[in-house]
Write a protein that holds these residues in place. Structure first.
Motif, PDB file in Angstrom:
ATOM      1  N   LYS A   1      52.064  61.616 101.381  1.00 20.03           N
ATOM      2  CA  LYS A   1      51.870  62.261 100.072  1.00 20.03           C
ATOM      3  C   LYS A   1      53.154  62.211  99.249  1.00 20.03           C
ATOM      4  CE  LYS A   1      52.726  67.064 101.608  1.00 20.03           C
ATOM      5  NZ  LYS A   1      52.928  66.871 103.040  1.00 20.03           N
ATOM      6  N   ASP A   2      54.299  62.081  99.935  1.00 21.82           N
ATOM      7  CA  ASP A   2      55.587  61.947  99.253  1.00 21.82           C
ATOM      8  C   ASP A   2      56.185  60.573  99.553  1.00 21.82           C
ATOM      9  OD1 ASP A   2      55.658  64.547  98.144  1.00 21.82           O
ATOM     10  OD2 ASP A   2      56.354  65.386 100.047  1.00 21.82           O
TER      11      ASP A   2
ATOM     12  N   GLU B   1      53.940  65.300 107.110  1.00 23.66           N
ATOM     13  CA  GLU B   1      53.466  63.920 106.975  1.00 23.66           C
ATOM     14  C   GLU B   1      52.848  63.468 108.296  1.00 23.66           C
ATOM     15  OE1 GLU B   1      53.177  62.302 104.338  1.00 23.66           O
ATOM     16  OE2 GLU B   1      54.660  63.032 102.883  1.00 23.66           O
TER      17      GLU B   1
ATOM     18  N   THR C   1      45.912  53.002  98.427  1.00 25.61           N
ATOM     19  CA  THR C   1      46.101  54.012  99.462  1.00 25.61           C
ATOM     20  C   THR C   1      45.616  53.461 100.803  1.00 25.61           C
ATOM     21  OG1 THR C   1      45.759  56.364  99.983  1.00 25.61           O
ATOM     22  CG2 THR C   1      43.844  55.131  99.173  1.00 25.61           C
TER      23      THR C   1
END
Length: 489
Positions: free
Chosen positions: A208-209, A90, A202
């Motif tokens: 992404k998680d 991340e 976004t």
């Protein structure tokens, strides 16, 4: 209005509520089995910083306990990541003071509204009489025993009286309001707390998680979750005594969630203009006059009213454990009331949309529908999407879009087979179009046109439905964003 998670509740370990965590993790497994189209796995990261109240050692101990309590689970065990591994996974996370973190799995229910509908449908198929839009106007108690319930059908304005040996008040944060329909004296049972969320698109450095992070300002953990093509951020925990239907995210809560998210993801630079909408719900917690809100138990309480035999009230509980709460309540009531009933089967019987669901979509060959619709139908309706496809085959005009991403057949399906009678319900609680970034505003007029043909609304009724939807959407729009925003479709 929840965080849309089916989870064990890591935070409950801190308060020593191991039985609740065990129950929650067991129910997570059950719901993955009986509603696989709605309940999906979710990977979550917890970063550990130099200033964190919960350091890497404590996080690891908590995750070991979490895994041990997840007996029979289908999800992977947790991983401990060092600083470099965490940043590699991340890269948008704030590197300043980062020591590493843990990665674990829980489950997400993107459309909790659909889980409600599926339970209502399952009850209906099992023989229950479903009375939608029917508030209780009176619970009659005579000689220390509950005798009957009176309710009013809002659509027909007809009042109905039902006699019953047992009445269960399972109205969540409205428990005290329902009890007020009796003449029973008594103190308030619910001491709700408000949980607010913001929904954004976004952003730079977005994960992404999912993330479960500790707020720097007060140490309270909250979630940042990829959801429905957007990001769901929350929640807060504030005592609330108002009408649960009027609960809304305050400017202070919105500022808190934005600031803490920007701290964890410095590139985000999120402001009020970036918020698509907000929402707030009220947790139906047992009333407590002292102590921190986060320490109030999330365990459910089933209360038998001694001054009104046959009347029971359910207090507390949470989304993840709704099924086991119901099993516990019914088993207890059956035992105490001398009724006969077989063993509970809801932990093994698939909900309607899961029957025959294989995750591969629908048999829609030959129908001119978009790829987006092909993907979204199974995610919302599961195997019941076949019913929508069948409607389009029988009535080809229903294959047309009723606004962006919503098929006319879905509107008709909601009305004919899912008890929907209002525009708010069709958009926000059936088709899920109301959870789009624009709250379904771009679909409203076209959806209303389909509903008019099906429900035979007059011009006045149609305008009333559109006005109610505008008011509903306005409540979900932050006050700062309302300025200069066209809330009219």
């Amino acid at each position: 209005w929840s965080s849309r998670l089916i989870h064990g509740g890591l935070r409950y370990l801190e308060h020593g509520e191991f039985p609740l965590v065990y129950e929650s993790l067991r129910e997570r497994r059950v719901l993955q089995e009986i509603a696989p189209h709605l309940v999906t796995r979710l990977r979550i990261n917890i970063p550990a910083y130099e200033h964190s109240k919960r350091g890497l050692l404590l996080l690891r101990a908590g995750m070991i306990a979490y895994d041990m309590l997840s007996l029979g689970k289908s999800l992977p065990n947790h991983k401990v990541l060092n600083r470099d591994e965490f940043l590699r996974n991340e890269p948008g996370v704030n590197p300043s003071g980062l020591r590493g973190g843990v990665q674990y799995y829980d489950a997400q229910i993107a459309y909790a509204e659909r889980l409600v509908i599926e339970n209502i449908l399952a009850a209906h198929y099992a023989g229950a009489a479903v009375a939608n839009y029917s508030p209780v106007t009176s619970i009659v108690v005579e000689k220390g025993r509950v005798e009957r319930v009176v309710y009013c059908d809002r659509v027909t304005a007809r009042e109905t009286e039902v006699r019953a040996q047992v009445v269960v008040n399972a109205s969540g944060p409205w428990v005290d309001e329902v009890l007020a329909k009796t003449t029973l004296p008594g103190r308030k049972l619910i001491g709700g707390t408000k949980g607010s969320h913001i929904v954004v698109g976004t952003f730079d450095g977005a994960p992404k998680d999912a993330f479960y992070v500790e707020a720097r300002s007060d140490g309270r953990p909250f979630f940042i979750i990829p959801w429905n093509g957007q990001y769901l951020i929350g929640t807060t925990d504030i005592r609330y005594d108002g009408d649960p239907a009027e609960a809304a995210a305050s400017d202070g809560e919105i500022g808190y969630l934005l600031a803490e998210t920007n701290r964890i993801f410095p590139q985000a630079k999120l402001g009020t203009a970036d918020i698509h909408y907000t929402y707030a719900g009220v947790r139906p917690l047992p009333r407590r006059s002292a102590g921190p809100e986060s320490a109030i138990t999330r365990k459910h309480i089933i209360r038998r009213h001694e001054n009104a035999r046959g009347l029971w009230t359910v207090i507390g509980g949470k989304l993840t454990t709704y099924r086991s709460l119901a099993e516990d309540a019914v088993d207890r009531i059956v035992r105490r009331s001398g009724l006969e009933a077989g063993a509970c089967i809801t932990s093994e019987e698939a909900l309607p949309g899961a029957v025959g669901f294989d995750g591969t979509g629908t048999s829609d060959r030959g129908l001119q529908i978009s790829e987006e619709a092909r993907a979204r139908l199974p995610a919302i309706y599961g195997s019941r999407a076949a019913g929508i496809v069948e409607l389009m085959r029988k009535e080809p005009g229903l294959a047309a879009e009723a606004g962006p991403g919503v098929l006319a057949a879905e509107v008709v399906f909601a009305i004919r087979f899912e008890f929907a009678r209002t525009l708010i319900d069709i958009l926000h609680r059936r088709t899920m179009a109301g959870l789009a970034p624009d709250l379904g505003r771009s679909s409203a007029a076209a959806v209303a046109a389909v509903a008019v043909a099906e429900l035979r609304w007059s011009e006045a009724e149609t305008e009333q439905q559109l006005a109610a939807l505008r008011a509903y959407n306005e409540r979900l729009t932050p006050s700062e964003k309302k300025k200069g925003t066209d809330l009219f479709f």
